[in-house]
Design a protein around this motif. Sequence first.
Motif, PDB file in Angstrom:
ATOM      1  N   GLU A 114      -1.177  -4.759   2.959  1.00 56.43           N
ATOM      2  CA  GLU A 114      -2.361  -4.031   3.426  1.00 56.43           C
ATOM      3  C   GLU A 114      -3.098  -3.357   2.262  1.00 56.43           C
ATOM      4  O   GLU A 114      -3.288  -2.141   2.231  1.00 56.43           O
ATOM      5  N   GLY A 115      -3.515  -4.145   1.314  1.00 60.52           N
ATOM      6  CA  GLY A 115      -4.270  -3.600   0.195  1.00 60.52           C
ATOM      7  C   GLY A 115      -3.394  -2.846  -0.786  1.00 60.52           C
ATOM      8  O   GLY A 115      -2.183  -3.077  -0.876  1.00 60.52           O
ATOM      9  N   PHE A 116      -3.987  -1.924  -1.517  1.00 62.29           N
ATOM     10  CA  PHE A 116      -3.302  -1.222  -2.595  1.00 62.29           C
ATOM     11  C   PHE A 116      -3.352   0.280  -2.377  1.00 62.29           C
ATOM     12  O   PHE A 116      -4.217   0.804  -1.672  1.00 62.29           O
ATOM     13  N   ASN A 140     -10.706   8.591  -3.665  1.00 63.74           N
ATOM     14  CA  ASN A 140     -10.884   7.162  -3.395  1.00 63.74           C
ATOM     15  C   ASN A 140     -10.906   6.413  -4.722  1.00 63.74           C
ATOM     16  O   ASN A 140     -10.757   7.013  -5.798  1.00 63.74           O
ATOM     17  N   ALA A 141     -11.118   5.116  -4.653  1.00 62.56           N
ATOM     18  CA  ALA A 141     -11.044   4.288  -5.850  1.00 62.56           C
ATOM     19  C   ALA A 141     -12.095   4.646  -6.892  1.00 62.56           C
ATOM     20  O   ALA A 141     -11.862   4.488  -8.104  1.00 62.56           O
ATOM     21  N   GLU A 142     -13.237   5.141  -6.452  1.00 60.44           N
ATOM     22  CA  GLU A 142     -14.295   5.484  -7.400  1.00 60.44           C
ATOM     23  C   GLU A 142     -13.861   6.559  -8.399  1.00 60.44           C
ATOM     24  O   GLU A 142     -14.369   6.618  -9.523  1.00 60.44           O
ATOM     25  N   ASP A 143     -12.910   7.389  -7.993  1.00 56.89           N
ATOM     26  CA  ASP A 143     -12.438   8.460  -8.871  1.00 56.89           C
ATOM     27  C   ASP A 143     -11.624   7.927 -10.048  1.00 56.89           C
ATOM     28  O   ASP A 143     -11.310   8.680 -10.975  1.00 56.89           O
ATOM     29  N   GLU A 201      -5.287   5.837  -0.234  1.00 58.48           N
ATOM     30  CA  GLU A 201      -5.648   4.465   0.130  1.00 58.48           C
ATOM     31  C   GLU A 201      -7.167   4.361   0.251  1.00 58.48           C
ATOM     32  O   GLU A 201      -7.822   5.282   0.721  1.00 58.48           O
ATOM     33  N   ASP A 202      -7.700   3.237  -0.208  1.00 57.13           N
ATOM     34  CA  ASP A 202      -9.139   2.988  -0.090  1.00 57.13           C
ATOM     35  C   ASP A 202      -9.324   1.606   0.532  1.00 57.13           C
ATOM     36  O   ASP A 202      -9.399   0.592  -0.159  1.00 57.13           O
ATOM     37  N   PRO A 230      -6.751  -6.326   2.420  1.00 58.94           N
ATOM     38  CA  PRO A 230      -5.420  -6.922   2.569  1.00 58.94           C
ATOM     39  C   PRO A 230      -5.303  -8.249   1.811  1.00 58.94           C
ATOM     40  O   PRO A 230      -6.290  -8.954   1.592  1.00 58.94           O
ATOM     41  N   GLU A 231      -4.068  -8.558   1.408  1.00 55.72           N
ATOM     42  CA  GLU A 231      -3.764  -9.818   0.730  1.00 55.72           C
ATOM     43  C   GLU A 231      -2.525 -10.429   1.360  1.00 55.72           C
ATOM     44  O   GLU A 231      -1.827  -9.775   2.145  1.00 55.72           O
ATOM     45  N   TYR A 232      -2.237 -11.672   0.967  1.00 58.87           N
ATOM     46  CA  TYR A 232      -1.128 -12.389   1.599  1.00 58.87           C
ATOM     47  C   TYR A 232      -0.229 -13.010   0.542  1.00 58.87           C
ATOM     48  O   TYR A 232      -0.696 -13.658  -0.386  1.00 58.87           O
TER      49      TYR A 232
END
Length: 285
Positions: free
Chosen positions: A127-129, A141-144, A217-218, A224-226
């Motif tokens: 479920e993502g990073f 968030n990721a922008e930070d 989480e962002d 998500p990846e597989y």
Amino acid sequence: MKVSFKKSLFALVASSALLLAACGTAQKDNNKNGSNGNEKKVLHVGTEATFPPFEFVDKGELTGFDVELLNALGEEAGYKIDMKNTGWDSMLAGLDSKDLDIGMSGITIKKDRLKSYDFSDPYYESEGFLILFKDNVEIKNAEDLKNLKVGVQNGTTGAEAAESVVGQNSKNISKYESSGLMFQALLSGSVDAAVTDKPVAEEYIKQNPDSNIKSVEDKERFKPEYYGIAFQKGSPYKEDFDKALSTLIENGKYTEIYKKWFDEEPKLDSLKDAKTYIDSLREEK
């Protein structure tokens, strides 16, 4: 009588020699498949065992979700699994050189990787990073991440996720050969934050409750990846393992292993949808 005896003796010796030769040939043929022709073929597998809960070393033994699942798949498909902690780069190099039959280490199925390797059907949805950081750093968030020093594991999709925010050749990104080294850099303060797969980040925080590490989480930035099992291009084993995976999902063995390591029910419908998505990537490559 003597002439007949000699002829009979010669015939007996000759026939014995032929019998022994035939036995020797059969023995050679049996040795190709193991004793009595029933021994399972051994498949050599590489992994990078600093990626808990998927693969890690515990008391000198490889363990984790990937390890247990692959052994179950091998048993179902009729193969014996010989898994070694090779490291990430050596795992991929081993597939390239054909020294390894399989690579399994939380490997995300991506279009560019499909050009070099065959992959099984997806066996796990990540479920993502998560972004990890010490409690003296503020990240919403990721922008930070743009103004921080960020640690990643080299060659992973976590590294690509961080680069998508900070910049591909940014001097603020430090790349490490394993997730273990990345975590050490975070703890020591060499980097301000780290980006890695969500289950790996959660496992690290769980196993290190006194580390003062937090996470954010962002979902907008990190999708998500597989994960899939990697094989040599044109591998004869992919089909066997795809069938074995389908069987383990149907008979409940996959769910049993999944719940053991993640303490929750697997999202089987998501895996079915992911298979369609991965098939589309294979057609595009």
